[in-house]
Design an enzyme around this catalytic site. Structure first.
Site, PDB file in Angstrom:
ATOM      1  N   GLY A 255       0.976  -1.348  -0.086  1.00 51.61           N
ATOM      2  CA  GLY A 255       0.288  -0.355   0.102  1.00 51.61           C
ATOM      3  C   GLY A 255       0.802   1.414  -0.402  1.00 51.61           C
TER       4      GLY A 255
ATOM      5  N   GLY B 124       2.107   4.537   4.488  1.00 49.91           N
ATOM      6  CA  GLY B 124       2.749   3.651   3.705  1.00 49.91           C
ATOM      7  C   GLY B 124       3.948   4.028   3.111  1.00 49.91           C
TER       8      GLY B 124
ATOM      9  N   LYS C 189      -5.808   2.540  10.152  1.00 45.43           N
ATOM     10  CA  LYS C 189      -6.564   2.894  11.003  1.00 45.43           C
ATOM     11  C   LYS C 189      -8.120   2.729  10.961  1.00 45.43           C
ATOM     12  CE  LYS C 189      -2.413   5.829  13.205  1.00 45.43           C
ATOM     13  NZ  LYS C 189      -2.203   6.909  13.101  1.00 45.43           N
TER      14      LYS C 189
ATOM     15  N   LYS D 129     -10.412   7.358  16.618  1.00 48.54           N
ATOM     16  CA  LYS D 129     -10.292   8.680  16.689  1.00 48.54           C
ATOM     17  C   LYS D 129     -10.017   9.785  14.727  1.00 48.54           C
ATOM     18  CE  LYS D 129      -5.911   7.966  14.840  1.00 48.54           C
ATOM     19  NZ  LYS D 129      -5.057   8.809  13.380  1.00 48.54           N
TER      20      LYS D 129
ATOM     21  N   ASN E 287      -9.043  13.825   7.794  1.00 46.79           N
ATOM     22  CA  ASN E 287      -9.970  12.997   7.556  1.00 46.79           C
ATOM     23  C   ASN E 287     -10.733  14.730   8.667  1.00 46.79           C
ATOM     24  OD1 ASN E 287     -10.876   9.623   7.838  1.00 46.79           O
ATOM     25  ND2 ASN E 287      -9.214  10.446   9.039  1.00 46.79           N
TER      26      ASN E 287
ATOM     27  N   GLN F  29     -10.628   7.531   6.038  1.00 46.74           N
ATOM     28  CA  GLN F  29     -11.573   6.093   6.663  1.00 46.74           C
ATOM     29  C   GLN F  29     -12.261   6.007   7.522  1.00 46.74           C
ATOM     30  OE1 GLN F  29      -7.917   2.552   7.018  1.00 46.74           O
ATOM     31  NE2 GLN F  29      -6.623   4.866   6.969  1.00 46.74           N
TER      32      GLN F  29
END
Length: 463
Positions: free
Chosen positions: A49, A54, A197, A286, A349, A376
């Protein structure tokens, strides 16, 4: 096998600088001994990834250890065929020309001309192609060192000693199912470090959460003692630019302590911890609450007071949820609290929440955003809401004195679900969620979780 791999020779670069190798070779030798590596057989590390974290993780390893080519080999896998759009190619050209060290490196490697052609629209660049030169598609403004890129998954992982999972949780299960096919004839058991995550949920046979390390274990059969989680209060680009940071590697003692020592660098301190469950759940939580933090920041014109009120409420919900999922969860303090803080403060995010609230992006664009990668937190909102809305996991409501689904005590999570998943409400409703009609102190939610037998092992798929 079909695929591509680029070999990188020469000095080790970090945006053009040469690393001091004092003590690094000894760390390589120590880990090689623990893994039983014979002379002439390099320690093989592959990052699966090529998102921001990554790619940075692979680049940190390459910067530190890539000079010892006979003892260690560091590679990164990403899917081939992802074209770089014209606007990104133009911006990349500006980045290259604004950094003399990067410009000189590309000229020395005879790689500069293709970026000129792409800038003029005469050539299409591809993500795996530019990654070889140190450019991550999700982090164009932060050039990395050149990387050894493999585009064939079998070639990348079949003989890897350490596999780093840099995939989002939504892709982890599928990719590691494929990897398991290439490991059927393996004699040695690999070590897997997950950076992911995100969290997924399954409702059958009973509602339960699935963490990335669980996905990997189920897909590959690699024992849990060989699967670890690395997380901490860090932003990928800042770590590569040597902002001082720390992280924890969590899992079985057999590997977490030697790996913490191997990964530790002067500007990136890695501690070890046994509580994999809490850290991995917090890693997913989170991201959920960071989206709301971005909305609050945008809607209140960065009001420090409003953001602090939101922080108090969301951390109390996070503590409440972790007590449902872990018997004796690590306290939300130290690195765990710092990880939450930095994610709410800055990150993709929080950025996503801000852009939604400002109307600069829409929910119809999905959760994979050009230049940012996978958001995510969106899928994690759905996963946690589905899991905690099941009546089979009910808890006693402190005022109504009757069983309710746990999500009923998490107003921010409920609101985020209505904004992002069911789309019943607008971003503005996140401010209403802060105005708790019961006027309860967030501390009361924490006390409820800590004073009752809340732990539900079935939520982690345990009997």
């Amino acid at each position: 096998m079909v695929g591509s791999i680029e070999t990188f020779h020469g000095s080790v670069y970090s945006n053009g600088s040469i690393h001091n190798c004092n003590g690094l070779e000894e760390k390589v030798d120590e880990l090689r001994r623990l893994l039983g590596k014979a002379d002439g057989d390099p320690l093989r590390i592959v990052s699966v990834g090529a998102g921001a974290w990554g790619s940075v993780f692979a680049a940190l390893m390459q910067d530190s250890y890539g000079q010892f080519r006979e003892k260690i080999q560091i590679r990164i896998w990403r899917r081939p065929g992802r074209a770089v759009d014209r606007a990104t190619a133009e911006h990349l050209f500006e980045v290259i020309n604004s950094r003399e060290n990067v410009l000189r490196r590309l000229i020395r490697r005879c790689a500069y001309l293709k970026y000129v052609e792409a800038r003029l629209g005469d050539r299409t660049l591809y993500a795996d192609e530019i990654l070889k030169d140190g450019f991550c598609l999700n982090m164009i403004d932060t050039p990395l060192c050149p990387l050894k890129v493999v585009t064939n998954l079998q070639e990348a992982v079949w003989d890897a000693d350490i596999v780093v999972n840099g995939l989002p949780s939504t892709e982890t299960g599928e990719v590691f199912e494929e990897i398991s096919q290439y490991w059927k004839e393996r004699i040695t058991v690999p070590i897997i470090i997950s950076l992911s995550k995100g969290i997924e949920a399954a409702l059958k046979p009973v509602p339960h959460i699935i963490t990335p390390t669980q996905m990997i274990n189920r897909a590959t059969g690699v024992p849990t003692e060989n699967i670890l989680y690395l997380g901490g209060p860090n932003i990928a680009s800042e770590i590569y630019n040597k902002e001082y940071a720390n992280a924890r590697i969590c899992g079985a003692e057999k590997w977490r302590k030697p790996l913490a020592k191997f990964l530790r660098q002067p500007h990136f301190i890695v501690w070890d911890n046994s509580d994999l469950v809490t850290h991995e759940i917090m890693g997913g939580l989170k991201n959920v609450y960071a989206i709301g933090a971005g909305m609050v920041a945008a809607l209140t014109n960065e009001s420090a007071t409003s953001k602090s009120v939101y922080f108090a409420h969301c951390t109390s919900e996070m503590i409440f949820i972790t007590h449902l999922l872990a018997e004796e969860p690590e306290k939300l303090a130290g690195p765990l609290l710092a990880d939450t803080y930095v994610t709410l403060l800055k990150g993709r995010n929080a950025w996503y929440g801000q852009m939604l609230a400002k109307g600069e992006i829409s929910r119809d664009m999905g959760d994979s955003i050009s230049g940012k990668g996978m958001i995510q937190g969106v899928s994690a909102v759905g996963a946690f809401y589905e899991l905690l809305s099941q009546s089979s996991s009910s808890v006693l409501h402190p005022e109504k004195k009757k069983p309710v689904a746990p999500v009923e005590l998490c107003p921010i999570l409920k609101t985020l679900y209505k904004i992002l998943i069911s789309r019943e409400e607008s971003s503005q409703s996140i401010l209403q969620a802060l105005r708790d009609e019961t006027l309860n102190d967030p501390r009361e939610r924490i006390e409820i979780a800590q004073s009752h037998a809340f732990y539900r092992p079935s939520l982690l798929g345990q009997p």
